[in-house]
Design an enzyme around this catalytic site. Sequence first.
Site, PDB file in Angstrom:
ATOM      1  N   LYS A   1       0.871  -1.181   0.000  1.00 36.78           N
ATOM      2  CA  LYS A   1       0.000   0.000   0.000  1.00 36.78           C
ATOM      3  C   LYS A   1       0.905   1.227   0.000  1.00 36.78           C
ATOM      4  CE  LYS A   1      -3.133   2.700   2.862  1.00 36.78           C
ATOM      5  NZ  LYS A   1      -3.760   2.817   4.196  1.00 36.78           N
TER       6      LYS A   1
ATOM      7  N   GLY B   1     -10.886   7.304   7.582  1.00 38.54           N
ATOM      8  CA  GLY B   1     -11.952   8.204   8.046  1.00 38.54           C
ATOM      9  C   GLY B   1     -13.339   7.616   7.907  1.00 38.54           C
TER      10      GLY B   1
ATOM     11  N   GLY C   1      -8.132   9.000  10.722  1.00 38.47           N
ATOM     12  CA  GLY C   1      -8.454   9.116  12.134  1.00 38.47           C
ATOM     13  C   GLY C   1      -9.466  10.188  12.490  1.00 38.47           C
TER      14      GLY C   1
END
Lengths: 65, 228
Positions: B98, B186, B159
């Site tokens: 990633k 999120g 977050g």
Amino acid sequence: MNININGEAVETSTPDILSLVRARNLDPSSLVVEHNHTIIQQAAWADTLLQQGDTIELLSFVGGG
Amino acid sequence: MEDQLTLGGRNFSSRLLTGTGKFASHTLIGPMLAASGSQIITVALRRVDPKAPPQDNILSHIPDTVTLLPNTSGARTAREAVRIAHIAREAGCGDFVKIEVITDMQYLLPDNHETLKATEILAKEGCIVLPYVMPDITISHQLYDAGAAAVMPLGSPIGSNLGLEMKPMIQRIIETSRLPVIVDAGTALWSNHQPVCPPLYLRLLFQPLHLLRVQCGYRLSQNPADHE
């Protein structure tokens, strides 16, 4: 001799990577070692000798997203 | 018919990717994976802090049947991301990576330009690249051309627990991209001080839902398996 470990200048008398890991009390099972920008597999730690000016990165996998 | 997803030539029956951040204990990771059915999980690589208490090996808590997705968090340039990806691969994490290149330290927003550069390099090397990006249809097309295996637009800043602030942009990516779309970051939404189950929440919002990566909804519980 003086080497650089994780970005810090360190004076050490440990002759090889395995000795360095043991001297620092690190868990080998979770450790990734980079010596002069090359990953050193655990089986080769004892044979990888340290020299003045070497750069060592001690890394481990942690939780992340 | 079973719902199969192919990423980088590998088939997955779950569209839920999970994270490993901030679990109260690594021992919760196994039960979480068993309960969620997630087959892909993210981990990060960090310098060892000699002053920190010793931690057990997080990889030992992840079954071999689950695909590791090391991220490049901490990278601020494509070059740094490529270096982290190389280390993870050589350390035995496999070919999935990633890409996470963050230059905005206020809201931890990704740098799409550097992310694209890292994707081009790593995809050419044969890595299965999942880039984390600001939601933008142009970058999703460019990532396809660069050889990415998926695109991972953020739902909201990392977050933030704001839910899907970027919903219209993500919807447009889903409509136009030739890549699987993984909604990342999120995505937690709160109700009565409890995280709402993100997969259910997102299924209501997006039809079809491609994939979802979650962290907060699982990690905030004392026992993440309870979120099944």
